[in-house]
Design a protein around this motif. Structure first.
Motif, PDB file in Angstrom:
ATOM      1  N   ALA A 158      66.206  26.646  16.548  1.00 15.21           N
ATOM      2  CA  ALA A 158      64.834  26.645  16.040  1.00 15.21           C
ATOM      3  C   ALA A 158      64.454  28.016  15.491  1.00 15.21           C
ATOM      4  N   ILE A 159      64.880  29.082  16.169  1.00 14.14           N
ATOM      5  CA  ILE A 159      64.581  30.440  15.699  1.00 14.14           C
ATOM      6  C   ILE A 159      65.297  30.719  14.387  1.00 14.14           C
ATOM      7  N   GLN A 160      66.535  30.238  14.266  1.00 20.60           N
ATOM      8  CA  GLN A 160      67.261  30.416  13.004  1.00 20.60           C
ATOM      9  C   GLN A 160      66.551  29.688  11.867  1.00 20.60           C
ATOM     10  N   ALA A 161      66.107  28.446  12.147  1.00 20.45           N
ATOM     11  CA  ALA A 161      65.394  27.679  11.119  1.00 20.45           C
ATOM     12  C   ALA A 161      64.107  28.387  10.727  1.00 20.45           C
ATOM     13  N   ILE A 172      71.779  35.039   7.384  1.00 20.97           N
ATOM     14  CA  ILE A 172      71.296  35.465   8.696  1.00 20.97           C
ATOM     15  C   ILE A 172      71.434  36.983   8.799  1.00 20.97           C
ATOM     16  N   THR A 173      70.341  37.648   9.067  1.00 25.58           N
ATOM     17  CA  THR A 173      70.336  39.104   9.146  1.00 25.58           C
ATOM     18  C   THR A 173      71.076  39.582  10.388  1.00 25.58           C
ATOM     19  N   ALA A 179      70.247  35.987  14.897  1.00 24.55           N
ATOM     20  CA  ALA A 179      71.511  36.465  15.460  1.00 24.55           C
ATOM     21  C   ALA A 179      71.348  36.821  16.939  1.00 24.55           C
ATOM     22  N   THR A 180      70.247  37.464  17.268  1.00 24.77           N
ATOM     23  CA  THR A 180      69.985  37.842  18.659  1.00 24.77           C
ATOM     24  C   THR A 180      69.803  36.603  19.538  1.00 24.77           C
ATOM     25  N   ALA A 181      69.075  35.608  19.018  1.00 20.87           N
ATOM     26  CA  ALA A 181      68.846  34.372  19.776  1.00 20.87           C
ATOM     27  C   ALA A 181      70.155  33.629  20.016  1.00 20.87           C
TER      28      ALA A 181
END
Length: 260
Positions: A158-161, A172-173, A179-181
């Motif tokens: 969800a965070i990536q989306a 993706i940075t 990436a951290t999530a």
């Protein structure tokens, strides 16, 4: 009469807590069970408008009722009431000499109204209310509403989306939120005890400053984030007050602001 009295406790146990049981409302809303996603929307609305949820306020009451309904298997984890889902929730304030009046509503009906002394931060709150809510701000709200939740694969997806929609790029940075999530979700999958796992607050606190770009949350953004969270949850459910719920609430609030 005795048989009716014997059945009554069972009937009451099977009956969900409805809006009319906990608030002075009428019409269709009064007969609707308080659902988990309704409570999640109100929690997010309170935090975005007031900076925090109010102790004993409508969001807290709704969360308590929704939790009891869900534990009794009377509502589902992803459920929201029809009228609340269609008309949404609002938290507004109006100026009173030396104070401010807070009004909270569900589907256009007032469920809470109280007066607070004027605070130094009042101007900031007013700006937040009058502005559309960004995806980054919605993620920051998640850090408050579900900050103690260990990050899992559904959260990471969800965070990536959310990051993809905020930045407008599929790249993706490195070291960014997505990436951290994902790293947190991978780590948590190998850890047994929840207290040792990485929490959402560890990832999402200050989310706006961690995004290379940001944008106002829209219904399309919310649908994409909700879909990502659902696809990666074995129970096909979103977490109340989680990433998907916060972005969805932000989209509803922003849509109302932009349509005014």
């Amino acid at each position: 009469m005795s048989q009716e009295q014997k059945r009554r406790p069972q009937d009451e146990k099977e009956r969900p807590i409805r809006y009319g049981d906990v608030f002075n409302v009428s019409g269709d809303l009064a007969s609707m069970p308080v659902a988990p996603q309704d409570a999640a929307m109100m929690q997010t609305a309170e935090r975005m408008a007031l900076g925090q949820t109010q102790k004993g306020g409508p969001a807290a009451v709704m969360q308590s009722a929704a939790t009891r309904n869900e534990r009794a298997a009377l509502v589902g984890h992803r459920d929201f009431s029809d009228v609340a889902g269609e008309l949404g929730v609002t938290v507004t304030e109006s100026d009173v000499p030396g104070s401010r009046m807070i009004t909270e509503s569900v589907a256009g009906q007032v469920v809470g109204q109280y007066v607070e002394p004027a605070a130094v931060q009042q101007a900031v709150v007013e700006v937040i209310q009058q502005s559309a809510i960004t995806i980054g701000e919605a993620l920051e709200a998640t850090a408050q509403s579900s900050g103690n939740k260990p990050v899992d694969q559904s959260d990471a997806a969800a965070i990536q989306a959310a990051e993809v929609r905020a930045t407008g790029t599929n790249v993706i940075t490195p070291g960014g939120l997505a990436a951290t999530a994902q790293s947190a979700a991978n780590y948590n999958a190998r850890v047994d005890r929840d207290e040792n796992k990485i929490k959402l607050s560890d990832v999402l606190t200050g989310a706006t400053s961690k995004l290379p770009a940001d944008k106002v949350a829209t219904r399309q953004d919310a649908e994409g984030v909700v879909s990502a969270e659902l696809r990666n949850n074995p129970n096909l459910a979103t977490h109340p007050g989680g990433v998907a719920a916060s972005v969805a609430a932000a989209a509803r609030l922003s849509e109302r602001v932009l349509n005014v």
